[in-house]
Design a protein around this motif. Structure first.
Motif, PDB file in Angstrom:
ATOM      1  N   ILE A   1       0.172  -1.555   0.022  1.00 45.56           N
ATOM      2  CA  ILE A   1      -0.166   0.169   0.100  1.00 45.56           C
ATOM      3  C   ILE A   1       0.435   1.131  -0.116  1.00 45.56           C
ATOM      4  CG2 ILE A   1      -1.700   1.399   2.240  1.00 45.56           C
ATOM      5  CD1 ILE A   1      -2.835  -1.419   1.989  1.00 45.56           C
ATOM      6  N   ILE A   2       1.961   1.043   0.569  1.00 40.82           N
ATOM      7  CA  ILE A   2       3.000   2.364   0.613  1.00 40.82           C
ATOM      8  C   ILE A   2       3.485   2.211  -0.124  1.00 40.82           C
ATOM      9  CG2 ILE A   2       4.452   3.356   1.932  1.00 40.82           C
ATOM     10  CD1 ILE A   2       3.700   2.025   4.388  1.00 40.82           C
ATOM     11  N   ALA A   3       4.105   1.192  -1.059  1.00 39.22           N
ATOM     12  CA  ALA A   3       4.991   1.425  -2.203  1.00 39.22           C
ATOM     13  C   ALA A   3       4.238   2.064  -2.852  1.00 39.22           C
ATOM     14  CB  ALA A   3       5.666  -0.177  -1.952  1.00 39.22           C
ATOM     15  N   THR A   4       3.221   1.300  -3.838  1.00 38.75           N
ATOM     16  CA  THR A   4       2.420   1.618  -4.901  1.00 38.75           C
ATOM     17  C   THR A   4       1.962   3.197  -5.821  1.00 38.75           C
ATOM     18  OG1 THR A   4       1.204  -0.145  -4.997  1.00 38.75           O
ATOM     19  CG2 THR A   4       0.710   1.221  -6.233  1.00 38.75           C
ATOM     20  N   PRO A   5       2.203   3.550  -4.402  1.00 41.81           N
ATOM     21  CA  PRO A   5       1.739   5.278  -5.169  1.00 41.81           C
ATOM     22  C   PRO A   5       3.311   5.921  -5.085  1.00 41.81           C
ATOM     23  CG  PRO A   5       0.798   4.629  -2.851  1.00 41.81           C
ATOM     24  CD  PRO A   5       1.502   3.710  -3.362  1.00 41.81           C
ATOM     25  N   VAL A   6       4.490   5.671  -4.597  1.00 41.99           N
ATOM     26  CA  VAL A   6       6.017   5.724  -4.194  1.00 41.99           C
ATOM     27  C   VAL A   6       6.076   5.285  -6.114  1.00 41.99           C
ATOM     28  CG1 VAL A   6       8.179   5.887  -3.328  1.00 41.99           C
ATOM     29  CG2 VAL A   6       6.018   5.741  -1.792  1.00 41.99           C
TER      30      VAL A   6
ATOM     31  N   LEU B   1       4.387   5.004  -8.900  1.00 45.52           N
ATOM     32  CA  LEU B   1       3.705   5.531  -9.447  1.00 45.52           C
ATOM     33  C   LEU B   1       4.793   6.678 -10.001  1.00 45.52           C
ATOM     34  CD1 LEU B   1       0.358   3.780  -8.766  1.00 45.52           C
ATOM     35  CD2 LEU B   1       1.930   3.608 -11.187  1.00 45.52           C
ATOM     36  N   ILE B   2       4.576   7.491  -8.351  1.00 45.00           N
ATOM     37  CA  ILE B   2       4.648   8.742  -8.177  1.00 45.00           C
ATOM     38  C   ILE B   2       6.629   9.057  -8.914  1.00 45.00           C
ATOM     39  CG2 ILE B   2       5.571  11.218  -7.027  1.00 45.00           C
ATOM     40  CD1 ILE B   2       3.344  10.029  -5.592  1.00 45.00           C
ATOM     41  N   ALA B   3       7.032   7.974  -8.742  1.00 47.82           N
ATOM     42  CA  ALA B   3       8.441   8.209  -8.798  1.00 47.82           C
ATOM     43  C   ALA B   3       8.137   7.681 -10.955  1.00 47.82           C
ATOM     44  CB  ALA B   3       9.176   6.449  -8.639  1.00 47.82           C
TER      45      ALA B   3
ATOM     46  N   PHE C   1       6.884   8.879 -12.750  1.00 48.64           N
ATOM     47  CA  PHE C   1       5.786   9.426 -13.822  1.00 48.64           C
ATOM     48  C   PHE C   1       6.787  10.646 -14.239  1.00 48.64           C
ATOM     49  CE2 PHE C   1       1.879   7.674 -12.877  1.00 48.64           C
ATOM     50  CZ  PHE C   1       1.138   7.436 -14.271  1.00 48.64           C
ATOM     51  N   LEU C   2       7.221  10.854 -12.136  1.00 46.18           N
ATOM     52  CA  LEU C   2       8.820  11.962 -12.252  1.00 46.18           C
ATOM     53  C   LEU C   2       9.991  11.979 -12.875  1.00 46.18           C
ATOM     54  CD1 LEU C   2       7.619  13.441  -8.870  1.00 46.18           C
ATOM     55  CD2 LEU C   2       6.374  14.125 -11.008  1.00 46.18           C
ATOM     56  N   GLY C   3      10.485   9.930 -12.704  1.00 42.60           N
ATOM     57  CA  GLY C   3      11.844  10.400 -12.527  1.00 42.60           C
ATOM     58  C   GLY C   3      11.362   9.069 -14.279  1.00 42.60           C
ATOM     59  N   GLY C   4      10.624   8.473 -15.152  1.00 42.38           N
ATOM     60  CA  GLY C   4      10.668   7.722 -15.427  1.00 42.38           C
ATOM     61  C   GLY C   4      10.720   6.556 -15.903  1.00 42.38           C
ATOM     62  N   PRO C   5      10.934   5.339 -16.508  1.00 39.65           N
ATOM     63  CA  PRO C   5      10.954   4.213 -16.431  1.00 39.65           C
ATOM     64  C   PRO C   5      12.388   3.733 -15.769  1.00 39.65           C
ATOM     65  CG  PRO C   5      11.067   3.868 -18.742  1.00 39.65           C
ATOM     66  CD  PRO C   5      10.971   5.785 -17.937  1.00 39.65           C
ATOM     67  N   VAL C   6      13.104   3.684 -15.717  1.00 40.64           N
ATOM     68  CA  VAL C   6      14.537   3.388 -15.070  1.00 40.64           C
ATOM     69  C   VAL C   6      14.593   3.612 -13.534  1.00 40.64           C
ATOM     70  CG1 VAL C   6      16.734   3.684 -14.428  1.00 40.64           C
ATOM     71  CG2 VAL C   6      15.675   4.113 -16.995  1.00 40.64           C
ATOM     72  N   ILE C   7      13.976   5.126 -13.100  1.00 39.74           N
ATOM     73  CA  ILE C   7      13.327   5.429 -11.892  1.00 39.74           C
ATOM     74  C   ILE C   7      12.538   4.636 -11.149  1.00 39.74           C
ATOM     75  CG2 ILE C   7      12.677   7.423 -10.214  1.00 39.74           C
ATOM     76  CD1 ILE C   7      15.560   7.615 -11.451  1.00 39.74           C
ATOM     77  N   GLY C   8      11.477   4.255 -12.213  1.00 38.25           N
ATOM     78  CA  GLY C   8      10.511   3.373 -11.922  1.00 38.25           C
ATOM     79  C   GLY C   8      10.856   1.857 -11.447  1.00 38.25           C
ATOM     80  N   VAL C   9      11.573   1.439 -12.164  1.00 40.27           N
ATOM     81  CA  VAL C   9      12.378   0.497 -11.998  1.00 40.27           C
ATOM     82  C   VAL C   9      13.212   0.053 -10.040  1.00 40.27           C
ATOM     83  CG1 VAL C   9      14.216  -1.429 -12.786  1.00 40.27           C
ATOM     84  CG2 VAL C   9      12.408  -0.587 -14.077  1.00 40.27           C
ATOM     85  N   VAL C  10      13.551   1.443 -10.430  1.00 39.97           N
ATOM     86  CA  VAL C  10      14.263   1.401  -9.492  1.00 39.97           C
ATOM     87  C   VAL C  10      13.437   1.143  -8.074  1.00 39.97           C
ATOM     88  CG1 VAL C  10      15.970   3.354  -7.749  1.00 39.97           C
ATOM     89  CG2 VAL C  10      16.482   2.825 -10.296  1.00 39.97           C
TER      90      VAL C  10
END
Length: 105
Positions: free
Chosen positions: A57-62, A64-66, A68-77
């Motif tokens: 629950i905590i990780a999902t929005p984090v 998603l925001i990461a 959208f703001l940082g791109g797919p590489v940041i999302g994977v991280v």
């Protein structure tokens, strides 16, 4: 686990006997399950589903925001970090014989 309870009057004698046999087989094949059901405590080291849900629950929005703001590489991280947190939690639970409150206790 099932204690020596009286036979169920709604079952026939052969059904009660078969139920007793199944209980004996279960006790013999999985003593850890029998212990967990008898004592009401789960085996140390298992991931508590309530804690896993909270991390999700905590990780999902984090994540998603990461993304959208940082791109797919940041999302994977961000996904990797969330998995590392869950993995660390499992390791910490295995090391301690008695973790905090749980839905199973």
């Amino acid at each position: 686990m099932f204690n020596d309870r009286p036979h169920d009057p709604r079952l026939s004698e052969s059904e009660n006997r078969r139920l007793g046999e199944l209980e004996k087989q279960l006790r013999a094949s999985d003593p850890e399950l029998e212990e967990a059901l008898r004592t009401g405590r789960r085996k140390p080291g298992n991931l508590d589903p309530v804690q896993a849900a909270l991390v999700g629950i905590i990780a999902t929005p984090v994540i998603l925001i990461a993304s959208f703001l940082g791109g797919p590489v940041i999302g994977v991280v961000a996904v990797a970090v969330a998995l590392a947190v869950l993995f660390a939690r499992v390791l910490l639970t295995k090391r301690s014989s008695s973790s905090g409150p749980s839905a199973y206790r």
